[in-house]
Write a protein that holds these residues in place. Structure first.
Motif, PDB file in Angstrom:
ATOM      1  N   ASP A 100       0.810  -1.076   0.066  1.00 16.80           N
ATOM      2  CA  ASP A 100      -0.133   0.123   0.312  1.00 16.80           C
ATOM      3  C   ASP A 100       0.856   1.202  -0.061  1.00 16.80           C
ATOM      4  N   ARG A 165     -13.134   6.047   4.404  1.00 19.61           N
ATOM      5  CA  ARG A 165     -11.821   6.353   3.498  1.00 19.61           C
ATOM      6  C   ARG A 165     -12.137   7.588   2.489  1.00 19.61           C
ATOM      7  N   LYS A 198      -7.779   1.218  -7.605  1.00 15.24           N
ATOM      8  CA  LYS A 198      -8.853   0.512  -6.790  1.00 15.24           C
ATOM      9  C   LYS A 198      -9.962   1.423  -6.250  1.00 15.24           C
ATOM     10  N   HIS A 199     -10.970   1.016  -5.794  1.00 12.86           N
ATOM     11  CA  HIS A 199     -11.521  -0.389  -5.715  1.00 12.86           C
ATOM     12  C   HIS A 199     -12.510  -0.574  -6.809  1.00 12.86           C
ATOM     13  N   ARG A 209     -18.687  -2.687   4.119  1.00 13.26           N
ATOM     14  CA  ARG A 209     -18.119  -3.050   2.828  1.00 13.26           C
ATOM     15  C   ARG A 209     -17.927  -4.389   2.571  1.00 13.26           C
ATOM     16  N   TYR A 245     -14.900  -4.837  -2.352  1.00 14.40           N
ATOM     17  CA  TYR A 245     -15.278  -6.037  -1.566  1.00 14.40           C
ATOM     18  C   TYR A 245     -16.675  -6.243  -1.834  1.00 14.40           C
ATOM     19  N   ASP A 277      -9.526  -7.588  -3.789  1.00 18.45           N
ATOM     20  CA  ASP A 277      -9.288  -6.822  -2.450  1.00 18.45           C
ATOM     21  C   ASP A 277      -8.872  -7.954  -1.573  1.00 18.45           C
ATOM     22  N   GLU A 462     -10.701   3.060   7.785  1.00 13.44           N
ATOM     23  CA  GLU A 462     -11.125   1.863   7.099  1.00 13.44           C
ATOM     24  C   GLU A 462     -12.010   1.105   8.194  1.00 13.44           C
TER      25      GLU A 462
END
Ligand code: BGC
Length: 713
Positions: A100, A165, A198-199, A209, A245, A277, A462
């Motif tokens: 990341d 996020r 992403k995502h 999520r 997700y 993910d 998150e």
């Protein structure tokens, strides 16, 4: 033009753009963005043919088990250079090392690194060239950690500012998002590091999520949630895409045939690999393999032995596995991971050059929201400054989830202000957030009070591993109370806010003199805040999201239900459609001068759908301070049978103007950019009608406007 387009033409009537139609073999082009002639060459470079031949040979040699082993990560625990995936060293296949994240090098590498302002802050610079440099620095640091894949950028449209996020992404607008993401990806990949967009797609709720199904109609998907991803694929040549997700319209993102197979790999001709993910992103072997998920991360759950069995039983074809393996090998060989692998070299992380970029971005990201004249602080007339607030001396870099960076150092606001005061001004820090009589007297005695407050990783972050979604849009009651108490002393009060998205400020906005939005400003944040406060740099940040007056003015945020519906309107589109005034509009930001707009000229006002016109205007710095202006172009259909947003950002540019200087700015505007997605014909159409083109300094301040008429066929 296909039969379906002709039918639509009779019905509406509509003008079809090239590629519009239902032929499954043809591409559906979106406005004004021609696809690359050879997608593989564009992705890989000039030696793509040799690489494809090499892959052919390898695929002829690898066993089913070997190929399947390429399609998952090596385990839950990362190495110091990231999560390993897709390696078969004995076959000359080095694999990927993935780290990341969106604001700098992953803390799991153990290397003290350059923690940049978060993505939302960088979006507030509205400066793709600067974001390109950020991408280069991050790419260089990733490579110096011995890693090869950067799990960034986060490019989920901010549906609602309570998303935990929000800080990671580039705001609420597809056009701004696309411009920033393309610049970032190109910067990262210039350093021979693979970016991962992403995502994919519509991941903008944290608390649910892993399970939520986000439902939306095809037009909303195509016009709002997909365009930025399309741009990073076709313009940015992003190496990989990470699925979300959540599910979209009933199918988990990692199993979503419409998204992965039809659109990403089909229409957009994406040549890279798709990865899931982490941990909770995969559910079913056959569904994922059939949809086109290439790599399961970080460890085999539905891939590995279950995928081998599914091929042996005929539920998944060997061809599907070959296709996945081909994409994985292509990415490794095209980026030279076998011939020029990254080498860990901590001396190349957090160099002076890198941290200088962090300061420049932080300066450019700060948005001046209100100023009655207190700013900039004049060091020759200001004797005493009182600095207050829970974040005045806090190292407040953002979420402690996957985007966490181990900072090489952090300059707090107090440290930055004290250094900038340079001994000429007395800086008194009042640490208490519940002011005593003595504290109040000290504030009253100061010439200026600066309150640094806002959100932290305890308010947003998150889901599961960090704070999750925000509970509301306001500050905490004690933070509001402190600002009110400071302002009540009568001392001119400046509020510096930190956080990842919109904050409401009704209790105290009218009683303070200035407000800065500094976001999570990174390791150099304190210096950058001081640079703006003392006028070393004129503010130039612009909001990449709308700040509403109250949460009730926005479409609802549902982070508890298993199913949520995303409507066509959100953010400024929603507010303008409802006729609700924001507190601060999308695109807004003040500076220490003023600008005047004049003389809008279009090269043509009667046009056809395929034309490109020139939009030209003058901008003048009418004040006494040099500054950067962000010129924004919005469009809207004047009368249309189709529901359209009143205004949509279609172009922007920045112009640095010295005091008193006037410059001509011009945009080339392709009329195809006025298209909407017509679900019935499955293509983009420009209606023959009148369109308003408006130009100015924010979505709420557009002094210049003209009408363009698109003629029918
Ligand atoms: C996050 C991703 C991240 C991954 C690996 C997931 O929980 O959603 O954004 O890249 O973890 O750390």
């Amino acid at each position: 033009m296909t039969h379906r387009c002709v039918l639509a033409l009779c019905l509406l009537p509509l003008i079809c753009l090239p590629g519009c139609g239902g032929d499954n073999n043809s591409r559906t082009d979106e406005p004004a963005q021609p696809p690359p002639i050879s997608a593989t060459e564009a992705y890989c470079g000039s030696d793509y043919l040799e690489i494809e031949e090499r892959i052919d040979t390898l695929l002829g040699e690898l066993s089913l088990e070997e190929e399947v082993s390429l399609m998952h990560g090596a385990g839950f625990v990362p190495t110091e250079s990231g999560h390993l995936a897709s390696a078969l060293p004995e076959r000359g296949i080095p694999g990927f090392l993935m780290v990341d994240g969106p604001r700098g090098l992953d803390n799991q590498t153990g290397l003290p690194a350059t923690a940049f302002p978060v993505g939302m802050a960088r979006a507030a610079t509205w400066d793709p060239e600067l974001e390109h440099r950020v991408g280069q620095v991050m790419g260089a640091e990733v490579r110096a950690a011995g890693a090869s894949v950067l799990l960034a950028p986060t490019m989920n449209i901010l549906y609602h500012p309570r998303w935990g996020r929000a800080q990671e992404t580039y705001g609420e607008d597809p056009y701004l998002m696309g411009a920033m993401a393309v610049a970032f990806v190109q910067g990262v990949q210039q350093e021979n590091v693979l970016a991962s967009a992403k995502h994919f797609v519509a991941n903008s709720i944290e608390d649910t999520r892993f399970t939520v199904d986000v439902q939306m109609d095809e037009r909303t998907l195509r016009e709002i949630y997909l365009p930025a991803f399309r741009r990073v694929v076709q313009e940015g040549q992003v190496a990989s895409v990470m699925t979300a997700y959540n599910s979209v319209n009933g199918a988990f993102s990692s199993e979503n045939e419409h998204l992965l197979r039809d659109i990403l790999k089909g229409e957009w001709e994406f040549q890279g690999f798709v990865e899931s993910d982490w941990v909770f992103g995969t559910h079913d072997t056959v569904a994922a393999a059939s949809a086109g998920l290439d790599i399961e991360m970080p460890a085999p759950k539905v891939y590995g032995p279950p995928l081998v069995e599914a091929v042996q039983s005929g539920e998944v074809s060997r061809d599907m596995v070959d296709l996945g393996a081909r994409r994985i090998l292509r990415a490794q060989f095209c980026f030279g991971l076998d011939t020029d692998p990254p080498v860990r070299d901590p001396s190349k992380v957090a160099t002076a050059g890198h941290t200088r970029v962090a300061r420049e971005v932080a300066q450019r990201a700060i948005v001046l929201l209100k100023n009655t004249g207190t700013l900039p602080i004049d060091r020759s007339t200001t004797m005493k400054i009182a600095v207050l607030g829970d974040l005045a001396d806090a190292e407040n870099l953002g979420d402690t989830g996957s985007s966490r960076v181990l900072p090489v150092y952090v300059v707090t606001a107090l440290q930055g202000i004290t250094a900038a005061a340079d001994g000429l001004v007395t800086v008194t820090h009042i640490a208490s957030t519940n002011l005593s009589q003595e504290d109040r007297a000290s504030v009253a005695d100061a010439d200026v009070a600066i309150v640094v407050t806002g959100l932290t990783s305890e308010d947003e972050g998150e889901g599961l591993i960090s704070a999750g979604d925000r509970k509301g849009l306001g500050l905490r009651p004690e933070q509001d109370a402190l600002i009110e108490a400071v302002a009540a002393t009568g001392t001119p009060t400046i509020v510096v806010l930190e956080g990842g998205s919109a904050i409401t400020m009704n209790p105290w906005l009218d009683s303070v003199d200035a407000v800065l939005m500094a976001w999570y400003p990174g390791i150099e944040g304190g210096n950058a805040i001081a640079d703006i406060l003392f006028g070393e740099v004129a503010p130039s940040g612009r909001l990449p999201i709308s700040f509403p007056r109250a949460e009730a003015d926005l479409q609802p945020f549902d982070n508890v239900s298993d199913t949520v519906a995303y409507g066509y309107f959100h953010g400024y589109r929603h507010l303008q459609h409802e006729g609700t005034a924001p507190l601060f509009p999308f695109g807004f930001g003040l500076t220490y001068t003023s600008f005047a707009y004049s003389d809008l000229v279009l090269s043509s006002t009667r046009v056809a759908a395929g034309d490109t016109i020139t939009v030209q205007l003058d901008v003048e710095n009418t004040g006494a301070t040099d500054a950067i202006e962000t010129v924004q172009l919005y469009t809207g259909a004047v009368s249309s049978p189709v529901i359209r947003a009143p205004r949509e950002l279609k172009a922007f540019t920045q112009v640095a103007l010295s005091a008193g200087v006037k410059k001509t700015v011009s945009f080339d505007f392709p009329i195809a950019d006025l298209a909407y997605y017509d679900v019935e014909s499955g293509g983009w159409v420009v209606e023959p009608t009148d369109y308003r083109l408006e130009v100015g300094s924010s979505s709420g301040d557009l002094p210049l406007s003209a009408v363009v008429t698109v003629d029918g066929p």
